[in-house]
Design an enzyme around this catalytic site. Structure first.
Site, mmCIF file in Angstrom:
data_model
loop_
_atom_site.group_PDB
_atom_site.id
_atom_site.type_symbol
_atom_site.label_atom_id
_atom_site.label_comp_id
_atom_site.label_asym_id
_atom_site.label_seq_id
_atom_site.Cartn_x
_atom_site.Cartn_y
_atom_site.Cartn_z
ATOM 1 N N GLY A 198 0.787 -1.242 0.000
ATOM 2 C CA GLY A 198 0.000 0.000 0.000
ATOM 3 C C GLY A 198 0.809 1.278 0.000
ATOM 4 O O GLY A 198 0.310 2.324 0.433
ATOM 5 N N ASN B 34 1.678 3.017 -2.655
ATOM 6 C CA ASN B 34 1.011 3.944 -3.585
ATOM 7 C C ASN B 34 -0.271 4.495 -2.976
ATOM 8 O O ASN B 34 -0.593 5.669 -3.173
ATOM 9 C CB ASN B 34 0.733 3.262 -4.924
ATOM 10 C CG ASN B 34 1.955 3.275 -5.816
ATOM 11 O OD1 ASN B 34 2.331 4.314 -6.341
ATOM 12 N ND2 ASN B 34 2.609 2.127 -5.949
ATOM 13 N N ARG C 184 -15.269 -15.451 -10.869
ATOM 14 C CA ARG C 184 -14.641 -14.128 -10.957
ATOM 15 C C ARG C 184 -15.692 -13.039 -11.130
ATOM 16 O O ARG C 184 -15.612 -11.961 -10.553
ATOM 17 C CB ARG C 184 -13.741 -14.071 -12.197
ATOM 18 C CG ARG C 184 -12.341 -14.400 -11.920
ATOM 19 C CD ARG C 184 -11.466 -14.256 -13.142
ATOM 20 N NE ARG C 184 -10.166 -14.753 -12.772
ATOM 21 C CZ ARG C 184 -9.241 -14.048 -12.141
ATOM 22 N NH1 ARG C 184 -9.429 -12.779 -11.868
ATOM 23 N NH2 ARG C 184 -8.094 -14.600 -11.796
ATOM 24 N N MET D 110 -3.715 -7.299 -7.076
ATOM 25 C CA MET D 110 -3.180 -8.416 -7.852
ATOM 26 C C MET D 110 -4.282 -9.327 -8.392
ATOM 27 O O MET D 110 -4.284 -10.532 -8.138
ATOM 28 C CB MET D 110 -2.204 -9.232 -6.982
ATOM 29 C CG MET D 110 -1.022 -8.440 -6.496
ATOM 30 S SD MET D 110 0.004 -7.842 -7.850
ATOM 31 C CE MET D 110 0.847 -9.353 -8.276
ATOM 32 N N LEU E 4 -9.426 -7.921 -13.710
ATOM 33 C CA LEU E 4 -10.840 -7.569 -13.577
ATOM 34 C C LEU E 4 -11.594 -7.992 -14.834
ATOM 35 O O LEU E 4 -11.078 -7.866 -15.952
ATOM 36 C CB LEU E 4 -10.968 -6.064 -13.360
ATOM 37 C CG LEU E 4 -10.408 -5.589 -12.010
ATOM 38 C CD1 LEU E 4 -10.230 -4.078 -12.005
ATOM 39 C CD2 LEU E 4 -11.305 -6.034 -10.859
ATOM 40 N N ASN F 281 -4.613 2.227 -13.324
ATOM 41 C CA ASN F 281 -3.626 1.370 -12.665
ATOM 42 C C ASN F 281 -2.248 2.000 -12.781
ATOM 43 O O ASN F 281 -1.992 2.774 -13.699
ATOM 44 C CB ASN F 281 -3.611 -0.008 -13.352
ATOM 45 C CG ASN F 281 -2.654 -0.981 -12.685
ATOM 46 O OD1 ASN F 281 -2.584 -1.069 -11.457
ATOM 47 N ND2 ASN F 281 -1.886 -1.711 -13.478
ATOM 48 N N HIS G 117 1.850 0.928 -13.088
ATOM 49 C CA HIS G 117 2.695 -0.218 -13.423
ATOM 50 C C HIS G 117 4.165 0.221 -13.381
ATOM 51 O O HIS G 117 4.503 1.282 -13.913
ATOM 52 C CB HIS G 117 2.329 -0.730 -14.821
ATOM 53 C CG HIS G 117 3.095 -1.960 -15.191
ATOM 54 N ND1 HIS G 117 2.745 -3.212 -14.738
ATOM 55 C CD2 HIS G 117 4.212 -2.117 -15.939
ATOM 56 C CE1 HIS G 117 3.608 -4.099 -15.203
ATOM 57 N NE2 HIS G 117 4.506 -3.467 -15.936
ATOM 58 N N ASP H 61 -2.281 -4.763 -18.595
ATOM 59 C CA ASP H 61 -1.312 -3.653 -18.668
ATOM 60 C C ASP H 61 -1.246 -3.010 -20.055
ATOM 61 O O ASP H 61 -0.179 -2.531 -20.473
ATOM 62 C CB ASP H 61 0.097 -4.139 -18.249
ATOM 63 C CG ASP H 61 0.128 -4.653 -16.826
ATOM 64 O OD1 ASP H 61 -0.658 -4.146 -15.997
ATOM 65 O OD2 ASP H 61 0.918 -5.563 -16.528
ATOM 66 N N GLU I 127 6.769 6.338 -9.009
ATOM 67 C CA GLU I 127 5.347 5.953 -8.935
ATOM 68 C C GLU I 127 4.593 6.875 -7.978
ATOM 69 O O GLU I 127 3.491 7.340 -8.278
ATOM 70 C CB GLU I 127 5.217 4.513 -8.433
ATOM 71 C CG GLU I 127 5.717 3.462 -9.402
ATOM 72 C CD GLU I 127 5.462 2.055 -8.867
ATOM 73 O OE1 GLU I 127 4.371 1.790 -8.362
ATOM 74 O OE2 GLU I 127 6.382 1.217 -8.955
HETATM 75 C C1 GRF Z 1 3.784 -1.113 -7.354
HETATM 76 O O1 GRF Z 1 5.090 -1.315 -7.824
HETATM 77 C C2 GRF Z 1 2.836 -0.930 -8.494
HETATM 78 O O2 GRF Z 1 3.416 -0.301 -9.599
HETATM 79 C C3 GRF Z 1 2.459 -2.347 -8.854
HETATM 80 O O3 GRF Z 1 2.382 -3.012 -7.621
HETATM 81 C C4 GRF Z 1 3.227 -2.363 -6.678
HETATM 82 C C5 GRF Z 1 2.373 -2.035 -5.499
HETATM 83 O O4 GRF Z 1 3.115 -1.504 -4.435
HETATM 84 N N1 GRF Z 1 1.237 -2.395 -9.621
HETATM 85 P P1 GRF Z 1 2.383 -0.822 -3.231
HETATM 86 O O5 GRF Z 1 1.426 -1.850 -2.645
HETATM 87 O O6 GRF Z 1 1.654 0.381 -3.748
HETATM 88 O O7 GRF Z 1 3.466 -0.445 -2.261
#
Ligand code: GRF
Length: 222
Positions: A30, A32, A86, A111, A114, A128, A130, A166, A195
């Site tokens: 978490g 981000n 799903r 992870m 969808l 999202n 990436h 992606d 990010e």
């Molecule tokens: C990040 O590197 C993001 O780009 C990818 O998963 C990771 C998540 O990290 N999709 P966090 O849970 O936000 O620390």
């Protein structure tokens, strides 16, 4: 070309702008999510985080949300008694998000792929982050893929989510150098800093509505 719509009509929410309500989906650390929370607190991001949802009960991001006073829910996709498919899981997610009148859904290390059940409920309204310069190195371990490939530059990408992994329209990207002295950890840490800067900027841009799609080209700048 008609202006793209972001999500569906969220109705009215007392005390907050419904068009600024976001939901964040996580599965782990978490960081981000934390960057998004911090940006809302600093008012770099004019958004209200209506809810954080994790598909894993042990996600560290849940505590980050609760510490910030944000509703944090666990919806375990492995709960077969509740979710036979799903699609069932995604339909439930949609219900929970719509009940909270979420306008934009931000995936932050969520992870799970969808289905259209989810994506159709939020047209051009799922985003999202990436950890590579897409379309290079999609999928998991993108930082490792870039490092092992030997590229000199990698980066981070914020993109709209489509059914293809992606591969949705690119909202914002930034580059990150790969140094000779880098190992996986140092490179991943440098990408992560980018990010954290990029994601709130991209969310702010999306919520501003000052963008449009031409085919798969996202046109608009922060
Ligand atoms: C990040 O590197 C993001 O780009 C990818 O998963 C990771 C998540 O990290 N999709 P966090 O849970 O936000 O620390």
């Amino acid at each position: 070309m008609p202006k793209p719509t972001l999500g569906s009509d969220p109705g009215t929410v007392r005390g907050s702008d419904p068009k600024r309500r976001i939901g964040v989906l996580i599965s782990g650390r978490g960081s981000n999510l934390q960057a998004i929370i911090d940006a809302t607190v600093d008012r770099r991001l004019d958004a209200e985080i209506a809810v954080v949802i994790s598909n894993r009960p042990d996600a560290a991001g849940l505590k980050r949300a609760r510490d910030a006073g944000i509703e944090a829910l666990v919806l375990e996709h492995t709960d077969k008694a509740k979710f036979a498919s799903r699609e069932d899981y995604d339909a439930h997610l949609v219900r929970v998000l719509k009940e909270r009148q979420v306008h934009l859904v931000c995936l932050a290390g969520f992870m799970r792929l969808l289905t259209t059940v989810f994506l159709d409920a939020f047209p051009n309204g799922v985003v999202n982050i990436h950890p590579s310069l897409l379309p290079a190195f999609p999928g998991t371990n993108a930082q490792y893929q870039a490092w092992a490939h030997g590229v000199k530059w990698t980066g981070a990408t914020v993109h709209l989510v489509t059914t293809e992994l992606d591969a949705g329209p690119i909202v914002l990207q930034d580059t990150v150098p790969v140094k000779d002295s880098d190992d996986m950890e140092t490179l991943a840490a440098r990408i992560l800093e980018t990010e954290h800067r990029l994601y709130p900027l991209a969310i702010q841009l999306l919520l501003s509505g000052r963008w449009r799609l031409e085919g798969r080209r996202f046109l608009g700048h922060p």
